[in-house]
Design a protein around this motif. Structure first.
Motif, PDB file in Angstrom:
ATOM      1  N   SER A  26       0.801  -1.227   0.000  1.00 45.54           N
ATOM      2  CA  SER A  26       0.000   0.000   0.000  1.00 45.54           C
ATOM      3  C   SER A  26       0.835   1.280   0.000  1.00 45.54           C
ATOM      4  N   VAL A  27       2.026   1.249   0.579  1.00 43.63           N
ATOM      5  CA  VAL A  27       2.844   2.465   0.679  1.00 43.63           C
ATOM      6  C   VAL A  27       3.574   2.716  -0.641  1.00 43.63           C
ATOM      7  N   ASN A  28       3.696   3.969  -1.011  1.00 42.88           N
ATOM      8  CA  ASN A  28       4.275   4.340  -2.312  1.00 42.88           C
ATOM      9  C   ASN A  28       5.759   4.664  -2.193  1.00 42.88           C
ATOM     10  N   GLU A  29       6.555   3.648  -1.920  1.00 43.15           N
ATOM     11  CA  GLU A  29       7.994   3.867  -1.852  1.00 43.15           C
ATOM     12  C   GLU A  29       8.735   2.599  -2.284  1.00 43.15           C
ATOM     13  N   TRP A  30       8.397   2.121  -3.479  1.00 45.27           N
ATOM     14  CA  TRP A  30       9.072   0.948  -4.012  1.00 45.27           C
ATOM     15  C   TRP A  30      10.397   1.331  -4.659  1.00 45.27           C
ATOM     16  N   LYS A  31      10.447   2.495  -5.244  1.00 41.62           N
ATOM     17  CA  LYS A  31      11.715   3.020  -5.727  1.00 41.62           C
ATOM     18  C   LYS A  31      11.710   4.530  -5.536  1.00 41.62           C
ATOM     19  N   SER A  43      15.956  21.119  -4.459  1.00 44.71           N
ATOM     20  CA  SER A  43      16.017  19.669  -4.315  1.00 44.71           C
ATOM     21  C   SER A  43      14.752  19.044  -4.899  1.00 44.71           C
ATOM     22  N   LEU A  44      14.873  17.771  -5.259  1.00 45.12           N
ATOM     23  CA  LEU A  44      13.754  17.038  -5.818  1.00 45.12           C
ATOM     24  C   LEU A  44      13.775  15.616  -5.264  1.00 45.12           C
ATOM     25  N   MET A  45      12.613  15.142  -4.825  1.00 44.29           N
ATOM     26  CA  MET A  45      12.481  13.777  -4.335  1.00 44.29           C
ATOM     27  C   MET A  45      11.251  13.140  -4.967  1.00 44.29           C
ATOM     28  N   ILE A  46      11.411  11.930  -5.473  1.00 42.33           N
ATOM     29  CA  ILE A  46      10.321  11.207  -6.121  1.00 42.33           C
ATOM     30  C   ILE A  46      10.203   9.822  -5.499  1.00 42.33           C
ATOM     31  N   ASN A  47       9.002   9.461  -5.098  1.00 45.34           N
ATOM     32  CA  ASN A  47       8.696   8.125  -4.590  1.00 45.34           C
ATOM     33  C   ASN A  47       7.679   7.467  -5.520  1.00 45.34           C
ATOM     34  N   VAL A  48       8.016   6.285  -5.997  1.00 46.02           N
ATOM     35  CA  VAL A  48       7.138   5.562  -6.918  1.00 46.02           C
ATOM     36  C   VAL A  48       6.681   4.275  -6.247  1.00 46.02           C
ATOM     37  N   GLY A  49       5.371   4.062  -6.230  1.00 48.15           N
ATOM     38  CA  GLY A  49       4.808   2.849  -5.654  1.00 48.15           C
ATOM     39  C   GLY A  49       4.064   2.041  -6.690  1.00 48.15           C
ATOM     40  N   LEU A  50       3.187   1.177  -6.217  1.00 48.82           N
ATOM     41  CA  LEU A  50       2.400   0.342  -7.121  1.00 48.82           C
ATOM     42  C   LEU A  50       1.089   0.996  -7.520  1.00 48.82           C
ATOM     43  N   MET A  52       0.583   4.805  -7.100  1.00 45.00           N
ATOM     44  CA  MET A  52       0.740   6.214  -7.456  1.00 45.00           C
ATOM     45  C   MET A  52       2.205   6.628  -7.378  1.00 45.00           C
ATOM     46  N   GLU A  53       2.465   7.802  -7.878  1.00 43.96           N
ATOM     47  CA  GLU A  53       3.814   8.379  -7.843  1.00 43.96           C
ATOM     48  C   GLU A  53       3.741   9.739  -7.167  1.00 43.96           C
ATOM     49  N   CYS A  54       4.601   9.960  -6.191  1.00 45.29           N
ATOM     50  CA  CYS A  54       4.609  11.208  -5.434  1.00 45.29           C
ATOM     51  C   CYS A  54       5.962  11.895  -5.576  1.00 45.29           C
ATOM     52  N   SER A  55       5.929  13.215  -5.623  1.00 50.77           N
ATOM     53  CA  SER A  55       7.166  13.982  -5.765  1.00 50.77           C
ATOM     54  C   SER A  55       7.102  15.227  -4.897  1.00 50.77           C
ATOM     55  N   VAL A  56       8.275  15.689  -4.514  1.00 45.23           N
ATOM     56  CA  VAL A  56       8.407  16.924  -3.739  1.00 45.23           C
ATOM     57  C   VAL A  56       9.291  17.876  -4.527  1.00 45.23           C
ATOM     58  N   PRO A  57       8.713  18.819  -5.235  1.00 44.22           N
ATOM     59  CA  PRO A  57       9.528  19.805  -5.955  1.00 44.22           C
ATOM     60  C   PRO A  57      10.088  20.847  -5.010  1.00 44.22           C
ATOM     61  N   SER A  58      10.577  21.915  -5.563  1.00 45.52           N
ATOM     62  CA  SER A  58      11.210  22.960  -4.749  1.00 45.52           C
ATOM     63  C   SER A  58      10.237  23.664  -3.821  1.00 45.52           C
ATOM     64  N   TRP A  62       4.201  17.750  -1.063  1.00 38.64           N
ATOM     65  CA  TRP A  62       4.045  16.503  -1.818  1.00 38.64           C
ATOM     66  C   TRP A  62       2.954  16.645  -2.873  1.00 38.64           C
ATOM     67  N   GLU A  63       3.258  16.180  -4.075  1.00 37.70           N
ATOM     68  CA  GLU A  63       2.289  16.151  -5.168  1.00 37.70           C
ATOM     69  C   GLU A  63       2.230  14.718  -5.698  1.00 37.70           C
ATOM     70  N   CYS A  64       1.042  14.107  -5.634  1.00 38.01           N
ATOM     71  CA  CYS A  64       0.882  12.696  -6.016  1.00 38.01           C
ATOM     72  C   CYS A  64      -0.049  12.560  -7.207  1.00 38.01           C
ATOM     73  N   SER A  65       0.269  11.622  -8.063  1.00 41.30           N
ATOM     74  CA  SER A  65      -0.575  11.305  -9.208  1.00 41.30           C
ATOM     75  C   SER A  65      -0.847   9.806  -9.214  1.00 41.30           C
ATOM     76  N   THR A  66      -2.143   9.446  -9.270  1.00 42.85           N
ATOM     77  CA  THR A  66      -2.538   8.041  -9.226  1.00 42.85           C
ATOM     78  C   THR A  66      -2.429   7.418 -10.599  1.00 42.85           C
ATOM     79  N   PHE A  67      -2.038   6.124 -10.610  1.00 45.53           N
ATOM     80  CA  PHE A  67      -2.011   5.382 -11.864  1.00 45.53           C
ATOM     81  C   PHE A  67      -3.447   4.979 -12.190  1.00 45.53           C
TER      82      PHE A  67
END
Length: 209
Positions: A26-31, A43-50, A52-58, A62-67
């Motif tokens: 369930s958690v979005n941090e597979w890579k 700085s930029l951080m991106i977490n990709v799960g099964l 959705m994908e979440c990112s932290v821009p400058s 957190w901004e997340c987009s669901t698959f």
């Protein structure tokens, strides 16, 4: 009594393994991808799960987009989703079946042989759950490592996320718990058979005149 304690311990390990598998799925941090340039403000951080994908821009939010569409997902994500869900279902079924066959429960209490078989089946289901999770998590991790070392110029280099380690931990705990439950059931059956055979040998025969 000792077998009963080992069964409870195996059930506990498998339960913790199930929690790890559910959390990992369930958690979005597979890579993950992390990059900083000229201080923390760029700085930029991106977490990709099964899912959705979440990112932290400058901006620092957190901004997340669901698959949304399954058809647009990569084969890697589709297979990982399916196998992790199958693993969770097998683990839930294994724990439910194991409860019926455990020595400390009153279910199927009138037939010890059937109780052993039920506990053994529960242990096998838990082992299968762990094997499924272990295989798919290792495959996903291999794909991430391969992509990191063979990434082209300008492409993001992802690293292993926390969910992979949770998945490995959950898989090993499920396998270990299932092995303990299955082995205890086998040892109880074999000890019972040896006791019956020795008792039969000790019974004196009848003399016929």
């Amino acid at each position: 009594m000792a077998n009963g304690c080992v069964q409870v311990f195996g059930f506990f390990l498998a339960s913790v393994g199930l929690i790890c598998l559910i959390t990992s799925t369930s958690v979005n941090e597979w890579k993950t991808y992390s990059h900083s340039q000229e201080g923390m403000f760029k700085s930029l951080m991106i977490n990709v799960g099964l899912w959705m994908e979440c990112s932290v821009p400058s901006t620092g939010k957190w901004e997340c987009s669901t698959f949304d569409s399954v058809l647009h997902l990569s084969t890697e994500v589709q297979w990982t989703r399916a196998m992790m869900i199958i693993s969770i279902i097998l683990s839930v079924c294994g724990l439910a079946v194991a409860v019926l066959g455990m020595k400390c429960t009153m279910c199927v209490d009138d037939d010890n042989r059937m109780k052993n078989k039920v506990a053994f089946i529960g242990g096998i289901l838990l082992i299968l759950s762990g094997v499924c999770a272990l295989g798919v998590v290792s495959w996903y991790a291999h794909d991430v490592i391969t992509g990191f070392h063979h990434a082209r110029e300008g492409h993001l280099r992802y690293s292993l996320g926390t969910c992979l380690f949770l998945g490995w931990g959950g898989a090993f705990l499920s396998i270990l718990g299932g092995v303990l439950l299955a082995c205890c059931s086998l040892s109880r059956s074999s000890s019972r058979r040896s006791y019956i055979s020795s008792a039969a040998q000790m019974t004196p025969g009848k003399d016929y005149v």
